[in-house]
Design a protein around this motif. Structure first.
Motif, PDB file in Angstrom:
ATOM      1  N   GLU A   1      94.442  33.476 -77.587  1.00  0.00           N
ATOM      2  CA  GLU A   1      93.556  34.082 -78.589  1.00  0.00           C
ATOM      3  C   GLU A   1      92.272  34.604 -77.969  1.00  0.00           C
ATOM      4  OE1 GLU A   1      92.583  30.827 -81.157  1.00  0.00           O
ATOM      5  OE2 GLU A   1      94.642  30.593 -81.880  1.00  0.00           O
ATOM      6  N   GLY A   2      91.450  35.173 -78.831  1.00  0.00           N
ATOM      7  CA  GLY A   2      90.097  35.543 -78.427  1.00  0.00           C
ATOM      8  C   GLY A   2      89.991  36.944 -77.862  1.00  0.00           C
TER       9      GLY A   2
ATOM     10  N   LYS B   1      84.517  36.395 -70.717  1.00  0.00           N
ATOM     11  CA  LYS B   1      83.825  35.875 -69.526  1.00  0.00           C
ATOM     12  C   LYS B   1      84.342  34.488 -69.141  1.00  0.00           C
ATOM     13  CE  LYS B   1      80.529  39.167 -69.402  1.00  0.00           C
ATOM     14  NZ  LYS B   1      80.989  39.967 -70.544  1.00  0.00           N
ATOM     15  N   TYR B   2      84.910  33.818 -70.123  1.00  0.00           N
ATOM     16  CA  TYR B   2      85.378  32.435 -69.921  1.00  0.00           C
ATOM     17  C   TYR B   2      86.743  32.256 -70.568  1.00  0.00           C
ATOM     18  CZ  TYR B   2      80.475  31.552 -68.865  1.00  0.00           C
ATOM     19  OH  TYR B   2      79.219  31.598 -68.327  1.00  0.00           O
ATOM     20  N   VAL B   3      87.405  31.157 -70.180  1.00  0.00           N
ATOM     21  CA  VAL B   3      88.660  30.788 -70.828  1.00  0.00           C
ATOM     22  C   VAL B   3      88.538  29.331 -71.285  1.00  0.00           C
ATOM     23  CG1 VAL B   3      91.171  30.737 -70.638  1.00  0.00           C
ATOM     24  CG2 VAL B   3      89.865  32.304 -69.191  1.00  0.00           C
TER      25      VAL B   3
ATOM     26  N   GLY C   1      87.115  24.189 -69.998  1.00  0.00           N
ATOM     27  CA  GLY C   1      86.865  25.612 -69.829  1.00  0.00           C
ATOM     28  C   GLY C   1      86.694  25.996 -68.377  1.00  0.00           C
ATOM     29  N   LEU C   2      86.970  27.261 -68.100  1.00  0.00           N
ATOM     30  CA  LEU C   2      86.752  27.825 -66.764  1.00  0.00           C
ATOM     31  C   LEU C   2      86.088  29.175 -66.937  1.00  0.00           C
ATOM     32  CD1 LEU C   2      90.303  27.237 -65.163  1.00  0.00           C
ATOM     33  CD2 LEU C   2      88.222  25.935 -64.651  1.00  0.00           C
TER      34      LEU C   2
ATOM     35  N   THR D   1      86.723  33.781 -74.170  1.00  0.00           N
ATOM     36  CA  THR D   1      85.446  33.752 -74.890  1.00  0.00           C
ATOM     37  C   THR D   1      84.354  34.490 -74.106  1.00  0.00           C
ATOM     38  OG1 THR D   1      84.669  31.710 -73.846  1.00  0.00           O
ATOM     39  CG2 THR D   1      85.999  31.465 -75.848  1.00  0.00           C
ATOM     40  N   GLU D   2      83.322  34.865 -74.855  1.00  0.00           N
ATOM     41  CA  GLU D   2      82.161  35.489 -74.239  1.00  0.00           C
ATOM     42  C   GLU D   2      81.168  34.408 -73.819  1.00  0.00           C
ATOM     43  OE1 GLU D   2      80.567  38.551 -76.749  1.00  0.00           O
ATOM     44  OE2 GLU D   2      79.520  39.492 -75.061  1.00  0.00           O
ATOM     45  N   GLN D   3      81.094  33.341 -74.645  1.00  0.00           N
ATOM     46  CA  GLN D   3      80.184  32.220 -74.372  1.00  0.00           C
ATOM     47  C   GLN D   3      80.900  31.143 -73.563  1.00  0.00           C
ATOM     48  OE1 GLN D   3      77.084  32.571 -75.309  1.00  0.00           O
ATOM     49  NE2 GLN D   3      77.577  34.466 -76.416  1.00  0.00           N
ATOM     50  N   GLN D   4      80.096  30.427 -72.777  1.00  0.00           N
ATOM     51  CA  GLN D   4      80.646  29.326 -71.987  1.00  0.00           C
ATOM     52  C   GLN D   4      81.163  28.219 -72.933  1.00  0.00           C
ATOM     53  OE1 GLN D   4      78.555  28.219 -68.271  1.00  0.00           O
ATOM     54  NE2 GLN D   4      78.411  26.200 -69.182  1.00  0.00           N
ATOM     55  N   PRO D   5      82.427  27.841 -72.794  1.00  0.00           N
ATOM     56  CA  PRO D   5      82.951  26.774 -73.661  1.00  0.00           C
ATOM     57  C   PRO D   5      82.246  25.446 -73.379  1.00  0.00           C
ATOM     58  CG  PRO D   5      84.731  27.904 -72.470  1.00  0.00           C
ATOM     59  CD  PRO D   5      83.444  28.364 -71.869  1.00  0.00           C
ATOM     60  N   VAL D   6      82.186  24.594 -74.398  1.00  0.00           N
ATOM     61  CA  VAL D   6      81.624  23.248 -74.194  1.00  0.00           C
ATOM     62  C   VAL D   6      82.805  22.288 -74.087  1.00  0.00           C
ATOM     63  CG1 VAL D   6      80.104  21.458 -75.101  1.00  0.00           C
ATOM     64  CG2 VAL D   6      79.612  23.874 -75.556  1.00  0.00           C
TER      65      VAL D   6
END
Ligand code: MTE
Length: 330
Positions: A117-118, A175-177, A203-204, A255-260
């Motif tokens: 997704e995303g 930017k992130y997965v 996340g990476l 994702t665009e934002q860094q996952p937590v």
């Protein structure tokens, strides 16, 4: 055969006993041999590794061709199958190392679907049978270093995560997965506890996720993954602490934002987003300078090993972090 020395049955890492140039040559040779389908012929190492990488035959076979990805074949004594499958961290099945092997029989790895997704042009859902066929299965021998100070050497079956990610065509905002794993109270007794904020999320950065060493693993020791090791599919990111290698994945999101991640949420000061293996940056509770190889304790030669920067994968991944302050971005 000067590349490998046997000592009381212990396979000595050739990196420790041969000059660097020989070691590199040998790796090149292995790569070439594997491309030609010659691995296992006349090298000593190949024969041994092949003999050792057979599982006990309890689970379905899942053979993989020796990987040609640089760095994918650590030349070290493998951790015994029994240790790999009985000393686990899988909190959904309990917090003791022996809990997952005892409790994970309730996990149902079939049928299984992974949602993509995303931020991508081609999101979708993939069944496990399709994922198994998506790219050729490879065998990778990776060091796994846990933040608690122990390590193992495990032969995995899988293929680069990039094979799956590129099919989704991530867009310029990706930017992130983010990886989300199964959290089902009916199958997983640990999910009823509050030890982590379920589901387990990791996340990476996109370039880390696309790196050829980042493995989507479906098996180990030539057989499908035992439940306690993250059946039916998991991540293995060999240059990062083991908790980044999420088990039993059900969703992958660009994702665009860094996952937590779940561990960052639980203790921000202890578990950073990057979590690259780094002997110079200690965890508040565990020194990261040395490690204990599981299966070696008590033996005459058992001694702590020096932990390697990026778990020994610096030649392959160091450039991903060029110019970064690794103490700040731990
Ligand atoms: N994935 C999930 N879903 N839940 C977990 O508790 N533990 C992590 C990681 N992946 C964990 C997880 C940790 S701390 C480690 S060290 C590795 O899995 C252990 O993998 P192994 O049991 O196959 O050696």
């Amino acid at each position: 055969m000067h590349f490998l020395r046997q000592r009381d049955g212990l396979r000595v890492p050739s990196s420790e006993i041969t000059p660097r140039a020989d070691y590199e040559n040998r790796r090149e040779w292995l790569k070439a041999a594997s491309a030609l389908g010659l691995a296992g012929l006349g090298t000593g190492l190949g024969l041994e590794a092949q003999a050792q990488t057979a599982g006990p035959g309890k689970l379905a076979k899942l053979p993989g061709a020796r990987s040609a990805v640089p760095g994918a074949l650590a030349v070290e004594k493998l951790t015994r199958y029994e240790d790999v499958t009985s000393y686990n961290n899988y909190y959904e099945f309990g917090t003791d190392k022996s809990d997952p092997a005892r409790n994970a029989h309730t996990l149902k790895p079939r049928p299984w679907t992974v949602a993509i997704e995303g931020e991508c042009a081609k999101p979708g859902r993939y069944g496990i049978e399709d994922l198994l066929k998506l790219a050729p299965m490879e065998e990778r021998i990776y060091r796994l270093r846990c933040v608690e100070g122990w390590s193992m050497v495990i032969p995995w079956e899988g293929y680069s995560l990039a094979e799956l990610l590129k099919k989704a065509e991530p867009n310029s905002r990706a930017k992130y997965v983010e990886f989300t794993t199964l959290a089902d109270k009916a199958q997983m007794p640990g999910v009823r506890s509050g030890v982590l904020d379920w589901p387990y999320v990791e996340g990476l950065r996109l370039d880390e996720a696309m790196h050829p060493l980042t493995l989507l693993a479906f098996g180990l020791y030539g057989e499908v993954l035992p439940n306690q090791n993250g059946a039916p599919l998991r991540l293995v990111v060999p240059w990062k602490y083991g908790f980044k290698s999420a088990k039993s994945i059900v969703r992958i999101r660009f994702t665009e934002q860094q996952p937590v991640s779940s561990w960052t949420k639980a203790a921000q000061q202890e578990y950073g987003f990057f979590s690259n293996v780094n002997p110079k940056v200690d965890h508040p509770r565990w020194s990261q300078a040395t490690e204990r190889r599981i299966g070696e304790e008590g033996g005459f030669f058992a001694k702590k090993r020096a932990t390697l920067t990026f778990n020994g994968y610096e030649p392959q991944v160091g450039q991903l972090y060029a110019g970064m302050d690794l103490k700040k971005f731990f």
